[in-house]
Design an enzyme around this catalytic site. Structure first.
Site, PDB file in Angstrom:
ATOM      1  N   GLU A   1       0.213  -3.434   0.153  1.00  0.00           N
ATOM      2  CA  GLU A   1       0.937  -2.658  -0.104  1.00  0.00           C
ATOM      3  C   GLU A   1       2.212  -2.511   1.728  1.00  0.00           C
ATOM      4  O   GLU A   1       0.912  -2.170   2.807  1.00  0.00           O
ATOM      5  CB  GLU A   1       1.372  -0.754  -0.284  1.00  0.00           C
ATOM      6  CG  GLU A   1       1.985  -0.464  -0.621  1.00  0.00           C
ATOM      7  CD  GLU A   1       2.320   1.106  -0.865  1.00  0.00           C
ATOM      8  OE1 GLU A   1       2.788   1.300  -0.921  1.00  0.00           O
ATOM      9  OE2 GLU A   1       1.022   1.585   0.477  1.00  0.00           O
TER      10      GLU A   1
ATOM     11  N   ASP B   1      -7.506   0.590  -7.107  1.00  0.00           N
ATOM     12  CA  ASP B   1      -6.576   0.674  -5.626  1.00  0.00           C
ATOM     13  C   ASP B   1      -7.704   1.017  -4.737  1.00  0.00           C
ATOM     14  O   ASP B   1      -8.501   1.566  -4.854  1.00  0.00           O
ATOM     15  CB  ASP B   1      -5.463   1.858  -6.094  1.00  0.00           C
ATOM     16  CG  ASP B   1      -3.810   1.667  -5.089  1.00  0.00           C
ATOM     17  OD1 ASP B   1      -4.264   1.704  -4.621  1.00  0.00           O
ATOM     18  OD2 ASP B   1      -3.247   2.395  -6.237  1.00  0.00           O
TER      19      ASP B   1
ATOM     20  N   ASP C   1      -3.030   0.394  -0.482  1.00  0.00           N
ATOM     21  CA  ASP C   1      -2.012   0.662  -0.464  1.00  0.00           C
ATOM     22  C   ASP C   1      -2.850   0.673   0.964  1.00  0.00           C
ATOM     23  O   ASP C   1      -2.890   0.834   2.404  1.00  0.00           O
ATOM     24  CB  ASP C   1      -3.418   2.375  -0.667  1.00  0.00           C
ATOM     25  CG  ASP C   1      -2.493   3.529  -0.019  1.00  0.00           C
ATOM     26  OD1 ASP C   1      -1.179   3.853  -1.098  1.00  0.00           O
ATOM     27  OD2 ASP C   1      -2.629   4.649   0.360  1.00  0.00           O
TER      28      ASP C   1
ATOM     29  N   HIS D   1       4.577   3.570  -9.004  1.00  0.00           N
ATOM     30  CA  HIS D   1       4.424   5.027  -9.057  1.00  0.00           C
ATOM     31  C   HIS D   1       5.356   6.672  -8.444  1.00  0.00           C
ATOM     32  O   HIS D   1       4.735   6.949  -8.062  1.00  0.00           O
ATOM     33  CB  HIS D   1       3.035   5.663  -9.140  1.00  0.00           C
ATOM     34  CG  HIS D   1       2.103   5.072  -8.177  1.00  0.00           C
ATOM     35  ND1 HIS D   1       2.229   3.896  -7.516  1.00  0.00           N
ATOM     36  CD2 HIS D   1       1.327   5.767  -7.205  1.00  0.00           C
ATOM     37  CE1 HIS D   1       1.354   3.722  -6.307  1.00  0.00           C
ATOM     38  NE2 HIS D   1       1.705   5.354  -6.049  1.00  0.00           N
ATOM     39  N   ASP D   2       5.602   5.678  -6.621  1.00  0.00           N
ATOM     40  CA  ASP D   2       6.272   5.781  -5.683  1.00  0.00           C
ATOM     41  C   ASP D   2       7.769   5.747  -5.746  1.00  0.00           C
ATOM     42  O   ASP D   2       8.572   6.228  -4.830  1.00  0.00           O
ATOM     43  CB  ASP D   2       6.083   4.978  -4.439  1.00  0.00           C
ATOM     44  CG  ASP D   2       4.381   5.020  -4.016  1.00  0.00           C
ATOM     45  OD1 ASP D   2       4.442   6.279  -4.894  1.00  0.00           O
ATOM     46  OD2 ASP D   2       4.286   4.714  -4.004  1.00  0.00           O
TER      47      ASP D   2
HETATM   48  C1  NOJ Z   1       1.203   4.430  -1.037  1.00  0.00           C
HETATM   49  C2  NOJ Z   1       0.421   4.992  -2.556  1.00  0.00           C
HETATM   50  O1  NOJ Z   1       1.415   4.088  -3.436  1.00  0.00           O
HETATM   51  C3  NOJ Z   1       1.725   6.104  -2.181  1.00  0.00           C
HETATM   52  O2  NOJ Z   1       1.184   6.539  -3.630  1.00  0.00           O
HETATM   53  C4  NOJ Z   1       0.569   7.183  -1.237  1.00  0.00           C
HETATM   54  O3  NOJ Z   1       1.020   7.809  -1.394  1.00  0.00           O
HETATM   55  C5  NOJ Z   1       0.799   6.779  -0.078  1.00  0.00           C
HETATM   56  N1  NOJ Z   1       0.257   5.396  -0.003  1.00  0.00           N
HETATM   57  C6  NOJ Z   1      -0.535   7.214   0.751  1.00  0.00           C
HETATM   58  O4  NOJ Z   1      -1.753   6.722   0.408  1.00  0.00           O
END
Ligand code: NOJ
Length: 560
Positions: A258, A102, A205, A331-332
């Site tokens: 992302e 990441d 990210d 994970h989000d």
């Molecule tokens: C996306 C990540 O997947 C998430 O877990 C994170 O809180 C935010 N970006 C900020 O880095």
């Protein structure tokens, strides 16, 4: 069109995502770590995936569980050492698994040495590493109305500098100033450091947020993420991503960006194949909005047509031009069975959802626990939650007068912590995740039924279904490279699409109903000529023109 599609290893791979803190604890301190990961490499390999993406393993105060990095070149002590990481990297490579790191460079931790220096004053060499501004109204109000994605203001005042710094996420995650060439040089150095060590790529990210509109104008007044229109696809994004590509483009690696709020049209500007391509693919969010508006907290009834519209758009618009990244959990995101499937038909719906997305064109990502159909934990008390965004949203909602009970009910559905409970390895104490008395985060009590050990032993488990499905994908290029046609768009209980490639055809049928439903084969698909390759029930009988689909039944027919 089908013949012009370009082949590549990253298109053919399937990826398993590990969120280290909750994967497996190897040293008995209650926290997942690299020793734990090392002990599970054979398991990961056995799924039939080709790569692992590790959510951040770096040194971090863990305010946002690793997405707040204090040292980009070292491993968090609670996860192990650099030697442990190298052992995992080596162990993965020996098994033919690539390793994707990441890369979090929109922001750092406020404990990163760059920030500790930067906040000291304007004459500091790191002064311009972050986005500092004077406030409005004699410095009494923040420089603009931007608000954090995690709720709350987007700016924090620092007395030493008598200025505010921008943070699009938690207060402890100051945004880097990517307009500063020195910051970009640092990013490139970090990339080189890991690529030279042998890693095989990056998941980047919120990479589409790194360039902010000049002048930082006020945004549309929203309670969360106000200002987002000024940085979702900023003015220098292309330039900066191309600069980073100068580094990674020299390696045999993969990059996945992302990209919140991304649309296929804008994505094509960034990931269309050719010299100007900035990244190999992007994680967009549109298909995770079939039960909500933008984020799972703004809950709506599940809308299958909305989901199908998004998928069809991405499949059609990118085909032959760019590559899709396919996922339904990470994970989000809360667990998908709770959202798009059914707890009553957990096994059937988890398998159906697997087919629904893995049989599309793109690279599939599978999040830890998804392969055994883990579900939301639904904690009842805000003090049990760990996630910064859950806590912030809770307090914001409470300050608007929303009752505790109401917010907690929503959190049980929407919180990211639902996906962050420890992986359920067995029905033993603490689900086999840790030998410590207490894991760092509560374990879902359903681990006695839902766990890897049970799933390994059951030939009909969700786990074994994933294995079969990934093998099928690997053995049939049509699943990877075929084109896509949707059928019966108007139906709100059925998702059906066809794929064609080099004279072969494939039909994918997914029921989203808890009842039996009638399926009529599209005219070009006479089911008696097709071979049913995948099904989540025992006896997929059909006549030429169709069949009755049982609750959440899925079938994949191949016509050769
Ligand atoms: C996306 C990540 O997947 C998430 O877990 C994170 O809180 C935010 N970006 C900020 O880095």
């Amino acid at each position: 069109m089908a013949n012009s599609i370009k082949k590549a290893w990253y298109k053919e791979m399937a990826v398993y995502q590990v969120w280290p803190r909750s994967f497996c604890d190897g040293n008995g301190d209650g926290i997942g770590d690299l020793k734990g990961i090392l002990s599970k490499l054979d398991y990961i390999k056995s799924l039939g995936v080709d790569a692992i993406w590790f959510s951040p393993l770096y040194v971090s105060p863990q305010k946002d569980y690793g997405y707040d990095i204090a040292d980009y070149r070292n491993i968090a002590p609670e996860y192990g050492t650099m030697e442990d990481f190298k052992a995992v990297l080596d162990g993965a490579h020996k098994r033919g698994l690539r390793v994707i790191m990441d890369l979090v460079v929109n922001h750092t931790s406020d404990q990163h040495p760059w920030f500790l220096e930067s906040k000291k004053g304007k004459d500091n060499p790191y002064s311009d590493y972050y986005i500092w501004r004077k406030g409005r109204m004699n410095n009494k109000l923040p420089p603009n109305d931007w608000r954090s994605t995690f709720a709350g203001p987007g700016w924090q005042y620092v007395p030493e500098r008598d200025e505010y710094y921008l943070h699009l996420f938690a207060t402890e995650q100051p945004d880097l100033n990517m307009d500063n060439p020195k910051v970009r040089a640092e990013v490139k150095d970090i990339m080189k450091f890991w690529l030279d060590m042998g890693v095989d790529g990056f998941r980047e990210d919120v990479i589409t947020f790194i360039s902010k509109r000049e002048g930082l104008p006020d945004g549309f007044p929203l309670p969360v993420a106000a200002g987002v229109e000024h940085y979702i696809d900023g003015p220098h994004l292309h330039e900066y991503l191309m600069e980073f590509k100068d580094v990674w483009g020299k390696y045999d690696c993969v990059t996945i960006g992302e990209a919140p709020m991304m649309t296929p049209k804008r994505a094509l500007k960034h990931i269309s194949e050719g010299d100007e391509q900035e990244l190999n693919m992007m994680f967009h969010f549109q298909h995770m909005e079939a039960d909500c508006m933008f984020v799972s907290w703004i809950k709506m009834p599940f809308n299958l047509k909305k989901l199908k519209t998004v998928y069809t758009n991405w499949q059609k618009q990118l085909y032959g031009k760019a590559w899709n990244a396919l996922y339904i959990e990470n994970h989000d995101q809360p667990r998908v069975v709770n959202r798009y499937g059914s707890l009553k038909y957990r096994k059937e719906s988890a398998k159906m959802l697997a087919v629904m997305y893995i049989c599309q064109s793109g690279t599939p990502f599978i999040y830890q626990g998804q392969e055994i159909g883990m579900t939301n934990i639904g904690l009842k008390d805000i003090n049990q939650y760990e996630d910064v965004s859950t806590k912030n949203i809770y307090h914001m909602a409470r300050s608007f007068g929303v009752k505790d009970e109401t917010v907690m009910k929503l959190a049980a559905y929407a919180s990211r912590d639902n996906a962050r409970t420890p992986v359920q390895w067995s029905d033993e104490k603490n689900a086999g995740f840790t030998s410590a008395d207490k894991p760092w985060f509560p374990i879902n009590p359903n681990y006695t039924e839902i766990n890897v050990k049970e799933a390994q032993e059951d030939p009909d488990s969700i786990l074994n279904f994933y294995r079969k499905l990934l093998k099928f994908r690997k053995e049939n290029e049509i699943v990877i490279y075929g084109d896509y046609t949707e059928y019966y768009h108007e139906r709100d209980d059925l998702y059906c699409y066809g794929r064609t490639y080099e004279g072969k055809r494939m039909l994918v049928i997914c029921s989203f109903s808890e009842k039996n439903i009638t399926f009529t084969a599209p005219p070009a698909y006479d089911l008696s000529f097709g071979k049913c390759m995948i099904c989540n029930y025992d006896d997929p009988t059909a006549v030429a023109g169709g069949c009755v689909l049982r609750p959440y039944e899925t079938r994949v027919y191949l016509f050769e």
